[in-house]
Motif scaffolding. Structure first.
Motif, short mmCIF file in Angstrom:
data_model
loop_
_atom_site.label_atom_id
_atom_site.label_comp_id
_atom_site.label_asym_id
_atom_site.label_seq_id
_atom_site.Cartn_x
_atom_site.Cartn_y
_atom_site.Cartn_z
N LEU A 102 0.84 -1.21 0.00
CA LEU A 102 0.00 0.00 0.00
C LEU A 102 0.87 1.25 0.00
O LEU A 102 1.95 1.25 0.60
N GLU A 103 0.36 2.28 -0.63
CA GLU A 103 0.91 3.63 -0.44
C GLU A 103 -0.23 4.45 0.18
O GLU A 103 -1.35 4.41 -0.31
N VAL A 104 0.10 5.13 1.27
CA VAL A 104 -0.94 5.83 2.02
C VAL A 104 -0.47 7.24 2.35
O VAL A 104 0.68 7.43 2.78
N ALA A 105 -1.35 8.22 2.17
CA ALA A 105 -1.03 9.58 2.62
C ALA A 105 -1.56 9.71 4.05
O ALA A 105 -2.73 9.45 4.31
N LEU A 106 -0.65 10.10 4.95
CA LEU A 106 -1.02 10.21 6.37
C LEU A 106 -1.63 11.58 6.64
O LEU A 106 -1.44 12.52 5.87
#
Ligand code: FAD
Ligand code: LAC
Ligand code: ZN
Length: 470
Positions: free
Chosen positions: A177-181
């Motif tokens: 996954l790539e996730v923007a925090l």
């Protein structure tokens, strides 16, 4: 913690919106009259609410930038995918921003050696299924909302659907996954390997967290070999015990080939036949209708399915059965099951549930629930169906024609009984806003406290999808 009242946000929002326009380009930020109606609500019964702007970044960095600017200005952000969610999780917050993933679309890579698909979060589930098929693979996640729901939304809700019995829920298909925090950090965990035990498996935190901990921007999804055949039968049975015996028999005889086992109670079937324009796939009237699907990988698998059905004929389990002879027949069987999407045309606005229950207790629950709904709410209609083999039953209930739908009374009855049967208030759609008041039915105070600790650690300002889930 910033003041997230509508007034305080509206005062700060104008500056945040103009900064986002500068950083992302005017075409990425729609406000005022330009906000599309579709972004005002999801598929839940909760009415529309207006955000100050809809932000539509075209890349992962744009998503991260939106979160950073929102956190700096103390503005709430609600992630939105295909807006097919049934729990109100994507419903905008007045005075806040809606962050739509609709422009972050496309398949970046299919890695044939690894059997993976790298995909952007706004891509529809159907586009993912079709891309996998075109590359000679199979992407097994499947929901009735496939044409509109997004992969990011599927991951954020840990969607279940029709093939969980064989392939598991969305969680089982996510490798990376790539996730923007919430503070605008872009966290990349784009793992492609099936095995990776290096410390905490961080992606699991975001899967099923309904956009409250991070915004999914890209994902690596697991692909499977395509099935060489799809077999299906639609069976009419006269008792729930017979439906359970059919499940046991299908599991034993078909083993890993079994790919779906859906049960529709008679009340569901009658509404489905009114809602669907297709011809009736099974004549006669039965207490329960069971859709059994198997996917084969060898020529002999079709014979296995036929042999199982022939054996069934010798046992008094099934009263009548239609067997699919073509992919068209398989689709016709599924059309009856997918007809729930059209129930609004027949029943009008209604409440919709996705409760979890022990499989053996489902029919007793359905009887108790129907009885209470009918006796306590004048004119209440309820129908029962679902992914029974996964312990997941759906209920649709309403009082057709009533000037105001008795949604609170329906919720109270359905969820109180879920507690009495030790079930889950959500098996697959999530908590969102709709089930928040009933969280304590299925989660104990320590579980909720730990969830709050995690939320506080990752989103200390509380700007990401505030008020949802917890
Ligand atoms: P949205 O509705 O846009 O959002 C859902 C939640 O996820 C919200 O909390 C939102 O804030 C969050 N979110 C969205 N995108 C992101 C992102 N990129 N990052 C972080 N958070 C995000 N569900 C099932 O599980 N099984 C079914 O069988 C099923 N059948 C359905 C059939 C119909 C006809 C309909 C209308 C719905 C059905 N659903 C089903 C519910 C729904 O389709 C799923 O919950 C789906 O996964 C939601 O995806 P979405 O893109 O529409 O998300
Ligand atoms: C279904 C949705 C409602 O299974 O989850 O039809
Ligand atoms: Zn479902």
């Amino acid at each position: 913690m910033p003041d997230l009242s509508v007034k305080a946000q509206t005062d700060r929002g104008a500056t945040a919106v103009s900064r986002l326009r500068d950083l992302l380009g005017a075409e990425s930020v729609l406000s005022g009259e330009d906000i599309p109606i579709r972004n005002l609500q999801d598929w839940s019964t909760l009415g529309p609410t207006a955000p100050i702007a809809v932000v539509r970044p075209a890349d992962s960095q744009g998503v991260a930038t939106t979160l950073r600017v929102a956190a700096e200005h103390g503005i709430a952000v609600v992630p939105q995918g295909g807006l097919t969610g049934l729990a109100g999780g994507a419903r905008p917050i007045e005075g806040g921003l809606a962050l739509s993933l609709e422009r972050l679309v496309g398949i970046e890579e299919i890695d044939a050696a690894a059997g993976t698909m790298t995909i952007r979060a706004g891509t529809t589930l159907q586009a993912a299924q079709e891309a996998a098929e075109a590359a000679g693979f199979f992407f097994p996640l499947d929901l009735g909302s496939r044409g509109s729901c997004s992969i990011g939304g599927n991951i954020a809700t840990n969607a279940g659907g029709n093939r969980v019995i064989r392939y598991g829920m969305a969680r089982e298909m996510v490798l990376g996954l790539e996730v923007a925090l919430p503070d605008g950090t872009l966290l990349s965990s784009m793992n492609k390997m099936l095995k990776n035990n290096v410390g905490y498996d961080l992606k699991q935190l975001f899967i099923g967290s309904e956009g409250t901990l991070g915004v999914v921007t890209r994902a690596v999804m697991r692909l499977y070999p395509p099935p060489s055949s799809t077999m299906a039968a639609l069976c009419g049975v006269s008792s729930y015990e017979a439906a359970l015996a059919l499940l046991a028999s299908a599991r034993t005889a078909l083993g890993p080939l079994l790919s779906a086992f859906e049960v529709m109670w008679d009340d569901y079937w009658m509404v489905a036949m009114r809602a669907s324009k297709a011809r009736r796939p099974l004549s006669g009237r039965h207490a329960y209708y069971v859709l059994v699907e198997a996917q084969g990988s060898a020529a002999s698998d079709e014979g296995k399915f036929d042999a199982w059905l022939e054996n069934l004929a010798e046992r008094p389990l099934v009263d009548d059965a239609a067997v699919a002879r073509s992919i068209g027949d398989v689709k016709a069987f599924w059309a009856a099951r997918d007809a729930a999407a059209e129930f609004r045309q027949v029943l009008g606005p209604h409440a919709s549930f996705d409760i979890g229950l022990p499989v053996a207790a489902m029919d007793a629950y359905a009887q108790a629930c129907r009885r209470e709904l009918t006796t306590r709410i004048p004119g209440c209609v309820s129908v029962f169906y679902g992914h029974i083999a996964d312990g997941n039953m759906h209920i649709i209930a309403c009082a057709p024609g009533a000037p105001v739908q008795p949604l609170d009374e329906i919720d109270e009855i359905v969820y109180r009984l879920v507690g009495e049967y030790s079930g889950a208030i959500s098996a697959e759609h999530g908590v969102g806003l709709k089930k928040k008041p009933f969280l304590s039915v299925s989660r104990n105070p320590r579980e909720v406290a730990l969830m709050r600790t995690i939320k506080q650690a990752i989103d200390p300002k509380g700007t990401l999808n505030p008020g949802k889930v917890l």
